[in-house]
Design a protein around this motif. Sequence first.
Motif, mmCIF file in Angstrom:
data_model
loop_
_atom_site.group_PDB
_atom_site.id
_atom_site.type_symbol
_atom_site.label_atom_id
_atom_site.label_comp_id
_atom_site.label_asym_id
_atom_site.label_seq_id
_atom_site.Cartn_x
_atom_site.Cartn_y
_atom_site.Cartn_z
ATOM 1 N N HIS A 14 51.304 68.928 32.030
ATOM 2 C CA HIS A 14 51.467 68.727 33.638
ATOM 3 C C HIS A 14 52.090 67.330 33.791
ATOM 4 N N GLN A 26 53.446 66.370 37.429
ATOM 5 C CA GLN A 26 52.203 65.969 38.237
ATOM 6 C C GLN A 26 51.732 64.667 37.718
ATOM 7 N N ASP A 72 45.149 64.900 37.072
ATOM 8 C CA ASP A 72 46.106 66.239 37.990
ATOM 9 C C ASP A 72 44.931 67.235 38.263
ATOM 10 N N ASP A 85 47.394 65.788 42.236
ATOM 11 C CA ASP A 85 48.707 66.285 42.668
ATOM 12 C C ASP A 85 48.314 67.278 43.804
#
Length: 267
Positions: free
Chosen positions: A79, A82, A210, A234
């Motif tokens: 991720h 993010q 995230d 995010d």
Amino acid sequence: MHENERHRVILSAVEAKPFVSVAQMVEMTESSEATIRRDIATLHMQKKLRRVRGGAESVAPTAVTGLLGRPFSVNQSKHAAQKRAIGRAAVVLLEDGESVIINGGTTTFQMVHPLATRRCQVFTNSFPIAEHLLKQTRNTVVLPGGTIYREQNIILSPFDNDVTRNFYAKRMFMGCQGIAPLGIMEPDPLVIQSEQKLIGQAEEVVILADSSKFDKRSSLILCPLDRVHTVITDDRVKDAHAAMLESAGVKLIVARVSAAEETAEAG
């Protein structure tokens, strides 16, 4: 996670702990139980670990106990877009001259680049964060005493005389294993012990996580949600998770990921 990455995480875990269960490996690698059992069998045949009932152990265990969880280098690629957006949003909260605690982790590490324009006093237990801030910024850096855990790139100590109690911060920025109605979750008792000391030195606790962290769980609770001031996540966060934070009185900041970052992440 690819096979080579899974094997690296599994071997790191069994080197760190006397015994690692199949369930713990499933959590660390985000893989199925069947996949993990096949990996254990393969590594056992290669004599890189010893397969035992319910999990695996090292063929040559070390005297120093390590931490549960994926290595920093593996988590860093998860991720990524993010995490960068979350890191930028976190630094917006800071003012020059402010004293802050930034706990080790791959999401908190993304604060280092926007911190290049600030001059803060930063207490961190993270080697990568400290190194970048020293080389690339004009922030003051303070490190605690303790044992170095190579895979996670952090310094932890179970003792009180590690400088932690002498540092005051307006805010503490930290990542986590998971977020649930019962609170913030982490997988390792030593991590929790260290982070609880740090939390006690900050007026506000800011969680950088995230949106996938809302679906993850651990057996250990670090702190209840009412100790958390802000969560930065995010724009994939679910409405139900946002409502959970609102009902607990936690401020939610949603960091937007640009279309270019989304495209790069997908590629």
